[in-house]
Design an enzyme around this catalytic site. Structure first.
Site, PDB file in Angstrom:
ATOM      1  N   ARG A 112       0.831  -1.204  -0.076  1.00  0.00           N
ATOM      2  CA  ARG A 112       0.073   0.125   0.018  1.00  0.00           C
ATOM      3  C   ARG A 112       1.062   1.315  -0.041  1.00  0.00           C
ATOM      4  NH1 ARG A 112      -2.765  -3.371   3.599  1.00  0.00           N
ATOM      5  NH2 ARG A 112      -4.580  -4.111   2.790  1.00  0.00           N
ATOM      6  N   LYS A 134       1.887  11.268 -11.314  1.00  0.00           N
ATOM      7  CA  LYS A 134       0.873  10.215 -12.025  1.00  0.00           C
ATOM      8  C   LYS A 134       1.452   8.995 -12.329  1.00  0.00           C
ATOM      9  CE  LYS A 134      -2.211  13.753 -14.019  1.00  0.00           C
ATOM     10  NZ  LYS A 134      -2.703  14.503 -15.173  1.00  0.00           N
ATOM     11  N   GLU A 176       6.294  17.839 -25.974  1.00  0.00           N
ATOM     12  CA  GLU A 176       5.858  18.256 -24.521  1.00  0.00           C
ATOM     13  C   GLU A 176       6.671  19.510 -23.858  1.00  0.00           C
ATOM     14  OE1 GLU A 176       3.776  16.939 -22.549  1.00  0.00           O
ATOM     15  OE2 GLU A 176       3.116  15.193 -23.493  1.00  0.00           O
ATOM     16  N   LYS A 204       6.542  22.787 -14.120  1.00  0.00           N
ATOM     17  CA  LYS A 204       5.342  21.779 -13.698  1.00  0.00           C
ATOM     18  C   LYS A 204       5.264  21.762 -12.282  1.00  0.00           C
ATOM     19  CE  LYS A 204       4.080  17.219 -14.354  1.00  0.00           C
ATOM     20  NZ  LYS A 204       3.795  15.906 -15.086  1.00  0.00           N
ATOM     21  N   GLU A 214      -5.225  17.276  -9.849  1.00  0.00           N
ATOM     22  CA  GLU A 214      -5.952  18.012 -10.984  1.00  0.00           C
ATOM     23  C   GLU A 214      -7.223  18.283 -10.815  1.00  0.00           C
ATOM     24  OE1 GLU A 214      -4.395  16.349 -14.623  1.00  0.00           O
ATOM     25  OE2 GLU A 214      -6.179  16.691 -15.662  1.00  0.00           O
ATOM     26  N   ARG A 218      -4.054  22.140 -12.818  1.00  0.00           N
ATOM     27  CA  ARG A 218      -3.176  21.007 -13.439  1.00  0.00           C
ATOM     28  C   ARG A 218      -3.371  20.661 -14.996  1.00  0.00           C
ATOM     29  NH1 ARG A 218       0.113  15.949 -10.513  1.00  0.00           N
ATOM     30  NH2 ARG A 218       0.897  15.156 -12.362  1.00  0.00           N
ATOM     31  N   ASN A 222      -2.190  19.651 -19.935  1.00  0.00           N
ATOM     32  CA  ASN A 222      -2.700  18.836 -21.100  1.00  0.00           C
ATOM     33  C   ASN A 222      -2.979  19.814 -22.227  1.00  0.00           C
ATOM     34  OD1 ASN A 222      -3.063  16.405 -19.522  1.00  0.00           O
ATOM     35  ND2 ASN A 222      -4.453  17.040 -18.608  1.00  0.00           N
ATOM     36  N   HIS A 225      -3.388  18.515 -25.821  1.00  0.00           N
ATOM     37  CA  HIS A 225      -3.439  17.129 -25.764  1.00  0.00           C
ATOM     38  C   HIS A 225      -4.768  16.571 -26.144  1.00  0.00           C
ATOM     39  CE1 HIS A 225       0.231  17.233 -23.426  1.00  0.00           C
ATOM     40  NE2 HIS A 225       0.104  15.950 -23.020  1.00  0.00           N
ATOM     41  N   HIS A 229      -4.650  13.342 -28.447  1.00  0.00           N
ATOM     42  CA  HIS A 229      -5.110  11.909 -28.007  1.00  0.00           C
ATOM     43  C   HIS A 229      -5.746  11.518 -29.098  1.00  0.00           C
ATOM     44  CE1 HIS A 229      -4.630  12.583 -23.408  1.00  0.00           C
ATOM     45  NE2 HIS A 229      -3.702  11.920 -23.991  1.00  0.00           N
ATOM     46  N   HIS A 241       2.884  10.056 -29.318  1.00  0.00           N
ATOM     47  CA  HIS A 241       2.366  11.074 -28.089  1.00  0.00           C
ATOM     48  C   HIS A 241       2.774  12.508 -28.364  1.00  0.00           C
ATOM     49  CE1 HIS A 241       0.150  12.369 -24.689  1.00  0.00           C
ATOM     50  NE2 HIS A 241       1.421  13.086 -24.240  1.00  0.00           N
TER      51      HIS A 241
HETATM   52  N1  GLY Z   1       1.327  14.854 -17.711  1.00  0.00           N
HETATM   53  C1  GLY Z   1       0.396  15.781 -17.198  1.00  0.00           C
HETATM   54  C2  GLY Z   1       0.211  15.807 -15.593  1.00  0.00           C
HETATM   55  O1  GLY Z   1       1.432  15.275 -15.104  1.00  0.00           O
HETATM   56  O2  GLY Z   1      -0.542  16.473 -15.201  1.00  0.00           O
END
Ligand code: GLY
Length: 338
Positions: A112, A134, A176, A204, A214, A218, A222, A225, A229, A241
């Site tokens: 966990r 993420k 990116e 970032k 997010e 946040r 994107n 994106h 996508h 990507h």
């Molecule tokens: N790749 C976008 C984020 O980390 O929120």
């Protein structure tokens, strides 16, 4: 400057991101003090090897998006079991975004939650995937559908690895990287490579620090994106990507212009950065039909309130919901086709 350090400020979960040539040698100094053993998660193709002062074993995962699966997670956590890893120990992900997403999710699940340190070896990883917590894997139903937020204990971005990065992966990193040009007023082009990567990390880090899960801000990460996508899916992932995000940012600029949010000069600036500075293609692939792209964008998991996009404007880049299909179609019609 050869080495730069950024802190992702998250209270008692704050962590350093160290950027520079050869910074992998700092690995032992960033491991958790409690760790008595480590499992290193990596791939055969990764040009960087790491050494730990504590005993370690290595688990190698397959290459390519088709290996970003729950079965790979099972393979990895069973290696943790074989190594006798416990939650005071450490997982070390050495590789690009696929490796750090898998290592991070395996670490988040193991007992966990076990600490993870990333040694990022790709440009996409350094400016995006390895930072911000993420983690996750794909299902046949979609990308990154199973995952967790699990912040790393530290991140090392060893720019030595970029020397052997395949051209296409470098291009994806530029896709990116280009987005950061539109998120602040910084003149990123005036910076040397290490400083530019570190500045992207700092941008970032600031966003993650103010919106870790997010809930709002946040989402600006994107940028480009939503169409990106859709392009990935409609080309069967023939467009990678970062390449798709590059086209997506130009579309986002046209859409913002159609909606009266930005002027001609700002659209031209997008073209200048994405195509001029990074040499990325900004045209729609000829086989992609506008109707299909529209349908895919309507199905985007972020489209909770109608067609939703991250768009530039007077207040900077922000999330804009309920965009009309007419505006989207008009913006698509302004795109060059290749
Ligand atoms: N790749 C976008 C984020 O980390 O929120």
């Amino acid at each position: 400057m050869s080495r730069q350090q950024v802190t992702v400020q998250l209270g008692d979960r704050s962590y350093p991101v160290i950027v520079g040539a050869g910074v992998r040698v700092e690995l032992n100094s960033v491991l958790p003090a409690t760790a008595r053993r480590a499992v290193i998660v990596t791939q055969q193709s990764i040009p960087i090897q790491v050494a730990t002062d504590i005993p370690s074993t290595t688990v190698v995962i397959g290459e390519g998006e088709q290996n970003k699966t729950l079965s790979t997670i099972e393979h990895v956590v069973r290696a943790f079991a074989a190594a006798g890893l416990n939650r005071n120990d450490v997982v070390i992900g050495v590789g690009g975004g696929l490796v750090t997403d898998v290592a991070g999710y395996a670490a988040a699940s193991w007992h966990r939650g076990t600490p993870v340190v990333h040694v990022s070896t790709s440009l996409v990883g350094m400016v995006d995937a390895a930072i911000g917590g993420k983690t996750g894997v794909n299902l046949p139903e979609g990308k990154n559908l199973v995952g967790a937020f699990w912040q790393p204990h530290a991140v090392l971005c060893d720019t030595d690895a970029l020397a052997t990065l395949p051209e296409r992966e470098l291009r994806c990193g530029y896709g990116e990287m280009a987005k950061y040009h539109f998120l602040t007023g910084d003149d990123l082009l005036a910076m040397d490579r290490t400083s530019r990567i570190a500045r992207c990390v700092q941008i970032k880090a600031d966003i993650v620090a103010s919106d870790e899960r997010e809930g709002g801000l946040r989402a600006v990460l994107n940028y480009g994106h939503t169409l990106g996508h859709a392009l990935e899916i409609s080309t069967g992932f023939e467009i990678a990507h970062g390449e798709a995000v590059a086209v997506g940012m130009i579309f986002a600029a046209h859409l913002a212009h159609v909606l009266g949010r930005i002027d001609d000069e700002r659209v031209a600036y997008h073209q200048q950065v994405v195509a001029g500075a990074y040499g990325l293609s900004t045209a729609l692939p000829r086989d992609c039909r506008a109707d299909d792209l529209l349908a895919l964008m309507q199905a985007d998991k972020k489209a909770l309130h109608g067609l939703t996009f991250v768009l530039d404007g007077a207040n900077g880049v922000e999330l804009v919901a309920d965009v009309s299909t007419a505006a989207v179609t008009q913006a698509l019609s302004r795109m060059e086709v290749r």
